[in-house]
Enzyme design. Sequence first.
Site, PDB file in Angstrom:
ATOM      1  N   ASP A   7     -21.535 -49.942   6.152  1.00  0.00           N
ATOM      2  CA  ASP A   7     -22.580 -49.503   7.078  1.00  0.00           C
ATOM      3  C   ASP A   7     -22.980 -48.102   6.645  1.00  0.00           C
ATOM      4  OD1 ASP A   7     -24.254 -49.194   9.503  1.00  0.00           O
ATOM      5  OD2 ASP A   7     -23.144 -50.960  10.162  1.00  0.00           O
ATOM      6  N   HIS A  62     -29.048 -50.140   7.100  1.00  0.00           N
ATOM      7  CA  HIS A  62     -27.672 -49.714   7.413  1.00  0.00           C
ATOM      8  C   HIS A  62     -26.864 -49.407   6.160  1.00  0.00           C
ATOM      9  CE1 HIS A  62     -27.160 -49.968  11.779  1.00  0.00           C
ATOM     10  NE2 HIS A  62     -27.946 -51.018  11.775  1.00  0.00           N
ATOM     11  N   GLU A 103     -31.397 -54.727  12.267  1.00  0.00           N
ATOM     12  CA  GLU A 103     -31.929 -53.397  12.602  1.00  0.00           C
ATOM     13  C   GLU A 103     -32.522 -52.643  11.414  1.00  0.00           C
ATOM     14  OE1 GLU A 103     -29.241 -52.088  16.385  1.00  0.00           O
ATOM     15  OE2 GLU A 103     -28.318 -51.774  14.451  1.00  0.00           O
TER      16      GLU A 103
HETATM   17  C1  ACM Z   1     -25.651 -55.432  15.449  1.00  0.00           C
HETATM   18  O1  ACM Z   1     -24.994 -55.240  16.497  1.00  0.00           O
HETATM   19  N1  ACM Z   1     -26.448 -54.488  14.992  1.00  0.00           N
HETATM   20  C2  ACM Z   1     -25.561 -56.667  14.714  1.00  0.00           C
END
Ligand code: ACM
Length: 764
Positions: A190, A265, A331
């Site tokens: 991440d 991310h 996201e």
């Molecule tokens: C997530 O909680 N962004 C998959």
Amino acid sequence: MKKKYLVLLALLPGMLMAQQSVIIPQPVSLQFNSGNFTIDNNSALKFNKTDKALQEAASFFRSAINNISGIDLPYNTVKNKSVELKLINNAELGDEGYLLRITPASIEISANKKAGIIYGMQSLFQTLPAIRTNAALSIPCMEVKDYPRFKWRGMHLDVSRHFFGPELIKEYINLLSSYKMNTFHWHLIDDQGWRIEIKKYPQLTKVGAWRVDQNDKIWSSRPQAKEGEPATYGGYYTQEQIKDIIKYAAERNVTIVPEIEMPGHVASAIASYPELSCTQQPQLPLTGGNYTNMSSNYCAGNDSVFLFLQNVLTEVIDLFPSKYIHIGGDEVEKHPWKKCAKCQARIKTEGLKNEDELQSYFIKRIEKFIVSKNRKMIGWDEILEGGLAPEATVMSWRGEAGGIQAAKMNHDVVMTPGNPLYFDHYQAGPEGEPVDIGGMNTLRKVYDYDPIPKELNEAQAKYILGAQANLWCEYITTAEQVEYMVLPRMLALAEVVWTPKQNKDWQSFNERLQTQFRSFEQRGLHYSPGNFTVNIKPVSENGKLSVALSTEALNGEIYYTTDGTLPTKESAKYSLPVPIETSAVIKAITVVNGKIMGLKPAEQSFAMHKAIGKNVNYTNAVSRYYLADGPNSLTDGVRGTYAVGKYWHGFSEKDMIATIDLGEGKNIKSISLGCLQNYRDWIFMPSAVQFEISTDGKTFTALQTVNNTISVEDRNATIKDFTATFAEQKARFVRVTAKNTKCPKGHPGEGKPAWIFADEIIVN
Ligand code: ACM
Ligand code: ZN
């Protein structure tokens, strides 16, 4: 005397039948018989020695028994008693089911595959002491037939936001296996840390795995690192460590699904190799939830990014035997792609409509590569946007909508909706629990979850592979906290995904859980003893308001007051909903076996006023994520608390404009709007609230505009009433407009729309 003795004997079999199972998840069928089997020095382990699977299973069993009793079970020697492991052919049991037959002379564990043998053992282990006793082990005679309801029984762990070493990972896997969870979703990458060694790209772990240590600061308020500050916090797993963990998991029938997050991310990858982003600017690894001016996406227009990812995935696929490779996909903040010449050129040459389709192009191209390696791709539900890749499996996290959509398109789905399967949310607090990201997913909410949404027909429901809970670790920094967040909620999930729906029983689960609690204590595992906060629910029916109280606690009784005083065991005991006729403060406690549980009474004020029970009409829709108790939440007399997920109607981007019809002209002299500010959750006071009245619902007279006085810099959660008082007037309609603002300078959402949270419009 003798007669009495006979009566007792006659009762005995019946009494044994009533013996309570301790096994979680509840098996398909379980029947106790009289007597016990004792594992002692007269016992042997019997199995076909030429079968490798049975050899491995035997070794697993022998070492588990030795750890508790000190007994070394000999293999295949003639002893009085035997534990026999057998592979059979029984279609009903499937790949993971088992039969467990315990008599005074033998234990037989049989299954089609090794997985079932291991699960038969796990059921048996739950009947044993949790820690070493150095004594023979007595197990009640029983007959169990068991197999799972779903094939994906998952637990996720985010090791990027905070790093946990191989020991914790093994403990986690061991816990999964104990409750027959078979999938460990390892979130290895991440923004704040790259955690897997990739031989071809050493910078990923040399740079991307380390950041400036700001663990003393709350995640969302950590400043970005400065040049020259030492990057001392972090870590990663070497490929050797990963191989060892995969082997450990395989011994316990746990498949590890690695998540190689893309295309967003990935600030950690970009800190390591800046040429992977659109701007190609160097940046330091993120220290926490601070994204201002940082690149988080791979460039989707640059072919060398795909070459990089294929090389990374090749090493990942060589390491992990999992059929599924998770590619993230959630996201993605697409505005960097809008400004990037390469990304825009890609959109043009590929004939794509927009950046959503560019993301879809990205994911489809990666899927092609994964499929070429004989694996399957899974991703978060955003991979539906711009078109789903042809063979993708969808992990539905933003509620169930994505999962429902994918199943209707004949794609496999894993359900992991934030509510109730995000285990980073509170389970009993917030009072008394470690600070976490917010939300509230109690044990009961998890237990009551069903992975098959009502919207699907039988054929579509077959695409639901199962369910999974996610543990994001922005706010979770220690192994103890990982244990606490997972225990006991994972056990509730285990019963959701394993046990036949008709066998689920909250009371029975709660009783069996008490044995597990003792086992956690003996093993030194941290866990939440339960949610003792009384649930206070307003019931507005037939123009009347009442409150229903309930508790999750096993054998919990509720005592309450309505005058704001602290409830005790001498207060009124709750049995039926309590009518509310004047403004009141309800306070309630849970009492178990005479003891008051929890740290604080649950508390709810009810404000009686002239708009109670009236319909509220919104010009701009309330967010579907923050619906509180329903459409009339602003006229139910319920004042909000600091719990964000409850009581508050949320509005984003637009003003809140609420109109109430009082039904008839009423004399009124004040109107209030209650609002919440919570800096951390992007919730700010409206800049001003305007109050208007009308007699016909068409022409409104402005009464007053009340400006906000709470500073946007105030980081403490604050509740405030905006109130207009005026000379008494007759009105039938009331209109309240709360002006939306933007997140302030220096806030992680700087310049983006803030949320307005409102709980009540009080008319007097
Ligand atoms: C997530 O909680 N962004 C998959
Ligand atoms: Zn780009």
